[in-house]
Design an enzyme around this catalytic site. Sequence first.
Site, short mmCIF file in Angstrom:
data_model
loop_
_atom_site.label_atom_id
_atom_site.label_comp_id
_atom_site.label_asym_id
_atom_site.label_seq_id
_atom_site.Cartn_x
_atom_site.Cartn_y
_atom_site.Cartn_z
N LEU A 33 0.83 -1.21 0.00
CA LEU A 33 0.00 0.00 0.00
C LEU A 33 0.87 1.26 0.00
O LEU A 33 0.82 2.07 0.93
CB LEU A 33 -1.01 0.01 1.16
CG LEU A 33 -2.05 -1.11 1.12
CD1 LEU A 33 -3.00 -1.00 2.30
CD2 LEU A 33 -2.83 -1.12 -0.19
N THR A 98 12.47 -1.67 -4.58
CA THR A 98 11.34 -2.60 -4.72
C THR A 98 11.50 -3.52 -5.92
O THR A 98 11.35 -4.74 -5.82
CB THR A 98 10.01 -1.81 -4.82
OG1 THR A 98 9.69 -1.33 -3.51
CG2 THR A 98 8.87 -2.67 -5.33
N THR A 132 7.45 -5.31 -18.39
CA THR A 132 7.03 -4.24 -19.30
C THR A 132 7.81 -4.28 -20.61
O THR A 132 8.94 -4.78 -20.66
CB THR A 132 7.27 -2.87 -18.61
OG1 THR A 132 7.10 -1.84 -19.56
CG2 THR A 132 8.68 -2.75 -18.04
N ASP A 133 7.23 -3.67 -21.65
CA ASP A 133 7.95 -3.53 -22.92
C ASP A 133 9.06 -2.48 -22.83
O ASP A 133 9.91 -2.40 -23.71
CB ASP A 133 6.98 -3.18 -24.06
CG ASP A 133 6.16 -1.90 -23.82
OD1 ASP A 133 6.34 -1.25 -22.77
OD2 ASP A 133 5.34 -1.55 -24.69
N GLU A 134 9.03 -1.67 -21.75
CA GLU A 134 10.03 -0.59 -21.66
C GLU A 134 11.45 -1.11 -21.52
O GLU A 134 12.41 -0.39 -21.75
CB GLU A 134 9.67 0.36 -20.51
CG GLU A 134 8.28 0.92 -20.68
CD GLU A 134 8.02 2.20 -19.92
OE1 GLU A 134 8.98 2.90 -19.57
OE2 GLU A 134 6.84 2.48 -19.67
N TYR A 158 13.16 3.46 -14.23
CA TYR A 158 12.08 2.47 -14.10
C TYR A 158 12.37 1.26 -14.99
O TYR A 158 12.35 0.11 -14.52
CB TYR A 158 10.73 3.09 -14.48
CG TYR A 158 9.64 2.07 -14.75
CD1 TYR A 158 9.15 1.27 -13.72
CD2 TYR A 158 9.12 1.89 -16.03
CE1 TYR A 158 8.16 0.31 -13.96
CE2 TYR A 158 8.13 0.94 -16.28
CZ TYR A 158 7.65 0.16 -15.25
OH TYR A 158 6.69 -0.79 -15.49
N LYS A 162 13.12 -2.67 -13.97
CA LYS A 162 12.32 -3.81 -14.41
C LYS A 162 13.21 -4.79 -15.18
O LYS A 162 13.05 -6.01 -15.06
CB LYS A 162 11.16 -3.35 -15.30
CG LYS A 162 10.08 -2.58 -14.56
CD LYS A 162 9.35 -3.38 -13.47
CE LYS A 162 8.46 -4.45 -14.02
NZ LYS A 162 7.63 -5.09 -12.94
N LEU A 198 -1.26 8.69 -18.21
CA LEU A 198 -1.79 9.51 -19.31
C LEU A 198 -3.32 9.47 -19.44
O LEU A 198 -3.97 10.53 -19.41
CB LEU A 198 -1.15 9.09 -20.64
CG LEU A 198 -1.59 9.94 -21.83
CD1 LEU A 198 -0.92 11.30 -21.82
CD2 LEU A 198 -1.32 9.24 -23.15
N ARG A 288 9.73 14.95 -21.53
CA ARG A 288 10.33 14.21 -20.42
C ARG A 288 11.77 13.85 -20.82
O ARG A 288 12.01 13.46 -21.97
CB ARG A 288 9.48 12.94 -20.23
CG ARG A 288 10.13 11.82 -19.49
CD ARG A 288 9.43 10.50 -19.75
NE ARG A 288 8.22 10.31 -18.99
CZ ARG A 288 7.33 9.35 -19.23
NH1 ARG A 288 7.50 8.50 -20.22
NH2 ARG A 288 6.27 9.23 -18.49
N1 LIG Z 1 0.55 0.08 -16.00
C1 LIG Z 1 1.14 -0.29 -17.10
O1 LIG Z 1 0.82 0.22 -18.18
C2 LIG Z 1 2.18 -1.38 -17.09
C3 LIG Z 1 2.74 -1.77 -18.31
C4 LIG Z 1 3.69 -2.79 -18.30
C5 LIG Z 1 4.03 -3.43 -17.13
N2 LIG Z 1 3.48 -3.02 -15.96
C6 LIG Z 1 3.88 -3.73 -14.73
O2 LIG Z 1 2.71 -4.28 -14.15
C7 LIG Z 1 2.84 -4.28 -12.73
C8 LIG Z 1 1.66 -3.55 -12.12
O3 LIG Z 1 1.62 -2.23 -12.63
P1 LIG Z 1 0.51 -1.18 -12.17
O4 LIG Z 1 0.35 -0.20 -13.25
O5 LIG Z 1 -0.66 -1.90 -11.64
O6 LIG Z 1 1.29 -0.47 -10.97
P2 LIG Z 1 0.71 0.34 -9.73
O7 LIG Z 1 1.77 1.34 -9.39
O8 LIG Z 1 -0.67 0.82 -9.99
O9 LIG Z 1 0.61 -0.74 -8.56
C9 LIG Z 1 1.74 -1.30 -7.93
C10 LIG Z 1 1.27 -1.93 -6.64
O10 LIG Z 1 2.42 -2.52 -6.00
C11 LIG Z 1 2.40 -2.19 -4.64
N3 LIG Z 1 3.79 -2.18 -4.14
C12 LIG Z 1 4.77 -1.27 -4.45
N4 LIG Z 1 5.89 -1.60 -3.80
C13 LIG Z 1 5.63 -2.73 -3.09
C14 LIG Z 1 6.41 -3.55 -2.23
N5 LIG Z 1 7.69 -3.27 -1.96
N6 LIG Z 1 5.84 -4.64 -1.67
C15 LIG Z 1 4.52 -4.93 -1.92
N7 LIG Z 1 3.75 -4.18 -2.71
C16 LIG Z 1 4.30 -3.09 -3.29
C17 LIG Z 1 1.75 -0.82 -4.57
O11 LIG Z 1 1.21 -0.55 -3.27
C18 LIG Z 1 0.67 -0.94 -5.64
O12 LIG Z 1 -0.52 -1.45 -5.11
C19 LIG Z 1 4.18 -3.62 -12.41
O13 LIG Z 1 5.11 -4.64 -12.19
C20 LIG Z 1 4.51 -2.84 -13.67
O14 LIG Z 1 5.89 -2.73 -13.84
C21 LIG Z 1 2.56 -2.02 -15.92
#
Ligand SMILES: NC(=O)c1ccc[n+]([C@@H]2O[C@H](COP(=O)([O-])OP(=O)(O)OC[C@H]3O[C@@H](n4cnc5c(N)ncnc54)[C@H](O)[C@@H]3O)[C@@H](O)[C@H]2O)c1
Length: 356
Positions: A33, A98, A132-134, A158, A162, A198, A288
């Site tokens: 959280l 993390t 991620t694709d990044e 970031y 990853k 975005l 950015r």
């Molecule tokens: N959102 C995107 O477009 C996207 C695209 C590609 C990959 N991802 C990957 O998908 C995953 C989820 O992305 P998201 O957009 O839901 O992210 P988000 O930031 O909305 O959620 C991340 C969650 O992880 C929790 N968290 C953070 N650090 C933590 C820790 N140390 N221990 C336990 N919980 C922790 C946070 O409280 C949060 O609930 C990530 O791994 C992200 O890299 C996201």
Amino acid sequence: MILVTGGAGFIGSNFVLDWLATEGTPVVNLDKLTYAGNLENLAAVRDDPRHEFVQGDIGDRALVESLLEKHRPRAVVHLAAESHVDRSIHAPTDFIQTNVVGTLALLEAVRSHWSALPAAERESFRFLHVSTDEVYGSLGENDPAFCEATPYAPNSPYAASKAGSDHLVRAYHHTYGLPTITTNCSNNYGPYQFPEKLVPLMIVNALEGKPLPVYGDGRNVRDWLYVADHCAAIRVALARGAPGETYNVGGRAERANTDVVTAICAILDELRPQRAPHRKLIEYVADRPGHDRRYAIDSRKIERELGWRPRHAFESGLRATLQWYLAHMDWVDAVRSGSYRQWIDDNYGTRGAPRR
Ligand SMILES: NC(=O)c1ccc[n+]([C@@H]2O[C@H](COP(=O)([O-])OP(=O)(O)OC[C@H]3O[C@@H](n4cnc5c(N)ncnc54)[C@H](O)[C@@H]3O)[C@@H](O)[C@H]2O)c1
């Protein structure tokens, strides 16, 4: 049952809700959280006995080991991360802590648990890492889309964090035989996305008549994936993916940022005509640093080998997303005012203490 990390975030909460509605087997949801975690996303399953929420850090090895021992999950779905590129530019340390150190601690806890399982359980166990694709860097306008063999070239803190976690997951399969699967997906959009990203940022600003800031010339291209399609891909990869493999997941929807924002404005003109035309709010702002120009995902491997395909076209997914935000402005207000954190206190007790 399965153990999900980061299940109170954007994709994680969509995944938990999707899992309980489709697979129906119990979920233990471990989430620290941070600002991005929001238990209001999971209000619908708050009293569902199949969902157990635990507030804690993936880096807390003793906690993770106790959860693994107690629940004996058949899989770990690892979504917890620091996920916002802009934040990683201003404060990269949390991202390494993390995404790299935390993932390492999680892998260690899982390896120790998994290696002591009886053979049949060890065989069927899966560690699914969501990435991620990044990690692949940036594409030129005419370059072929990223495939699973594309060399890594992360450009932001970031993306680098990853990439580090992906390499650790790969190494745990090759070195220890841990049955890992990695998915690398493109930009997600949909309900419950924190309004710093975005799509929700533009929706919320446009509704309030505020400027719609677009980086640079707005021609940075992303491949947009509706979050429900991503959740389905994770389920399929977990069910049928081969250990040690990686799968790219994309929405077959490459769009320049400016086109995404214009599309949002056009739908809002229709749904909220009072402020039309919303596109007059678009403002181009300083780019950015290190902004990757284009990402595109070639998802033919998961389509061919596992039979997954995105079911939502960008236009219908975007419309559904807008309709969700319009119907859930109370959720947006709670996020922006910070009162969602109070909601957690009210509903889940004092913040800070791990909830087991
Ligand atoms: N959102 C995107 O477009 C996207 C695209 C590609 C990959 N991802 C990957 O998908 C995953 C989820 O992305 P998201 O957009 O839901 O992210 P988000 O930031 O909305 O959620 C991340 C969650 O992880 C929790 N968290 C953070 N650090 C933590 C820790 N140390 N221990 C336990 N919980 C922790 C946070 O409280 C949060 O609930 C990530 O791994 C992200 O890299 C996201």
